[in-house]
Design an enzyme around this catalytic site. Structure first.
Site, PDB file in Angstrom:
ATOM      1  N   LYS A 124       0.491   9.796   5.263  1.00  0.00           N
ATOM      2  CA  LYS A 124       0.668  11.245   5.086  1.00  0.00           C
ATOM      3  C   LYS A 124       1.734  11.723   6.072  1.00  0.00           C
ATOM      4  O   LYS A 124       1.453  12.346   7.100  1.00  0.00           O
ATOM      5  CB  LYS A 124      -0.668  11.972   5.268  1.00  0.00           C
ATOM      6  N   GLU A 136       1.427  10.319  -9.243  1.00  0.00           N
ATOM      7  CA  GLU A 136       0.595  11.421  -8.732  1.00  0.00           C
ATOM      8  C   GLU A 136       1.394  12.708  -8.845  1.00  0.00           C
ATOM      9  O   GLU A 136       2.523  12.712  -9.350  1.00  0.00           O
ATOM     10  CB  GLU A 136       0.165  11.157  -7.290  1.00  0.00           C
ATOM     11  N   TYR A 184       0.545  14.203   9.202  1.00  0.00           N
ATOM     12  CA  TYR A 184      -0.233  15.442   9.190  1.00  0.00           C
ATOM     13  C   TYR A 184      -1.489  15.284   8.352  1.00  0.00           C
ATOM     14  O   TYR A 184      -1.664  14.270   7.665  1.00  0.00           O
ATOM     15  CB  TYR A 184       0.622  16.606   8.660  1.00  0.00           C
ATOM     16  N   LEU A 241      -0.659   8.761  -2.325  1.00  0.00           N
ATOM     17  CA  LEU A 241      -1.511   9.098  -1.190  1.00  0.00           C
ATOM     18  C   LEU A 241      -2.964   8.947  -1.644  1.00  0.00           C
ATOM     19  O   LEU A 241      -3.325   9.411  -2.737  1.00  0.00           O
ATOM     20  CB  LEU A 241      -1.265  10.546  -0.753  1.00  0.00           C
TER      21      LEU A 241
HETATM   22  N1  PMP Z   1      -0.948  13.244  -3.175  1.00  0.00           N
HETATM   23  C1  PMP Z   1      -0.048  13.884  -2.420  1.00  0.00           C
HETATM   24  C2  PMP Z   1       1.361  13.443  -2.460  1.00  0.00           C
HETATM   25  C3  PMP Z   1      -0.444  14.961  -1.616  1.00  0.00           C
HETATM   26  O1  PMP Z   1       0.464  15.606  -0.841  1.00  0.00           O
HETATM   27  C4  PMP Z   1      -1.790  15.388  -1.630  1.00  0.00           C
HETATM   28  C5  PMP Z   1      -2.238  16.574  -0.841  1.00  0.00           C
HETATM   29  N2  PMP Z   1      -2.224  16.307   0.518  1.00  0.00           N
HETATM   30  C6  PMP Z   1      -2.692  14.691  -2.443  1.00  0.00           C
HETATM   31  C7  PMP Z   1      -2.246  13.620  -3.193  1.00  0.00           C
HETATM   32  C8  PMP Z   1      -4.145  15.076  -2.491  1.00  0.00           C
HETATM   33  O2  PMP Z   1      -4.814  14.642  -1.329  1.00  0.00           O
HETATM   34  P1  PMP Z   1      -6.076  15.406  -0.797  1.00  0.00           P
HETATM   35  O3  PMP Z   1      -7.083  15.395  -1.888  1.00  0.00           O
HETATM   36  O4  PMP Z   1      -6.539  14.593   0.370  1.00  0.00           O
HETATM   37  O5  PMP Z   1      -5.655  16.780  -0.435  1.00  0.00           O
END
Ligand code: PMP
Length: 300
Positions: free
Chosen positions: A148, A181, A34, A205
């Site tokens: 993702k 994270e 996603y 991610l």
């Molecule tokens: N890490 C994880 C595990 C996440 O789910 C997200 C949010 N999608 C992020 C980091 C931040 O990514 P982004 O800045 O692309 O929203």
């Protein structure tokens, strides 16, 4: 009025008229990926970056062909326009589709491709100044957090635990206490004037916000190192020499004021955090055609 519009396998319809089959592999096996794109002033922010990550995720789960015939570059802005939302998100999901339940891939492939837009409040100045609280948990996720994937159970449990502990976000640590994270965010620390975050790897991610924060902070003259830090680095730092913040699409950057029972810095949004966030907000506002926001660092 906002309408809840869905794009499903090539057709636009209302969200409540959208159905997927019981044997959709996304539903039964979590066999899908996603994306979440922020909408500001009716524009999809940094859409190209999100699509690069979407195609990468599809490639990593060997579902590249699913995007054939779906022009996300035009479909997603059209979805935002049809939905009439000013601020919120576009959610995109691609699964390996429905097939009699089996672990191995169905042949021929039969992907389910969907996207919808939803209105959502973006963080207010007040929320930013109030800051956010992290709850440390051991990272129980799989070893491909760079994809993702719709398999979010470990994050669901961690974020629920955080909420029940009175925190806003989970903080994933490895068994040595290294900060990976957040539950749905990347995490940065400012230690001795250096901005640090976990390097890109299979354990985190690669956030789109992370990418822009690094670029913006460097352009402002800060030293940014993609070098992991530990929970102890935060808790043992002198209050004046430590800031922590999260980075994610729907929340931008949020100053962290507490991790578990430990107050971060002086318990207020840090100056480096707010300075980078001010520039971040200026750039985003200019991108979507909004007036320059009031600086937050001045209100500290
Ligand atoms: N890490 C994880 C595990 C996440 O789910 C997200 C949010 N999608 C992020 C980091 C931040 O990514 P982004 O800045 O692309 O929203």
């Amino acid at each position: 009025m906002d309408a809840e519009v869905l794009y499903l396998n090539g057709e636009f319809k209302s969200l409540e008229d959208g159905w997927v089959r019981i044997e959709d592999r996304g539903f039964e096996l979590g066999d899908g990926i996603y994306e979440v794109v922020k909408v500001m002033n009716s524009k999809a922010v940094w859409l190209e970056d999100h699509l690069v990550r979407l195609y990468r995720s599809l490639g990593e789960i060997r579902l590249t062909d699913a995007s054939v015939g779906h022009e996300f570059e035009t479909v997603l802005p059209e979805l935002v326009e049809r939905s009439g939302i000013a601020n919120g998100m576009v959610y995109v999901q691609v699964t390996r589709g429905h097939a009699p339940r089996d672990f191995v891939f169905p042949h021929p492939p039969n992907p389910t491709v969907l996207a919808y837009a939803r209105a959502k409040k973006l963080p207010t100045e007040e929320e930013i100044h109030r800051g956010t609280v992290l709850h440390p948990v051991e990272d129980m996720r799989w070893a491909r957090c760079d994809i993702k994937s719709t398999n979010l159970l470990a994050a669901v449990l961690a974020k629920e635990e955080a909420k029940e502990a009175g925190a806003d976000e989970a903080l994933f640590l490895d068994s040595e206490g290294l900060v990976r994270e957040g539950g749905s965010s990347n995490v940065f620390a400012v230690l001795d004037g250096v901005i640090r975050t976990h390097p890109l790897s299979n354990r985190i991610l690669g956030g789109i916000t992370r990418l822009h924060v690094i670029e913006i902070a460097r352009a402002l003259g800060y030293t940014v190192e993609e070098r992991a830090f530990t929970l102890a680095d935060i808790t043992s730092a002198a209050p004046a020499g430590c800031e922590v913040f999260t980075a994610s699409t729907l929340k931008d950057m949020l100053p962290v004021v507490r991790v578990g029972s430990h107050q971060v810095g002086d318990g207020k949004a840090g100056t480096v955090t707010l300075t980078v966030l001010d520039r971040f907000r200026q750039i985003q506002a200019a991108l979507v055609g909004l007036p320059e926001p009031r600086p937050l660092a001045a209100g500290r």
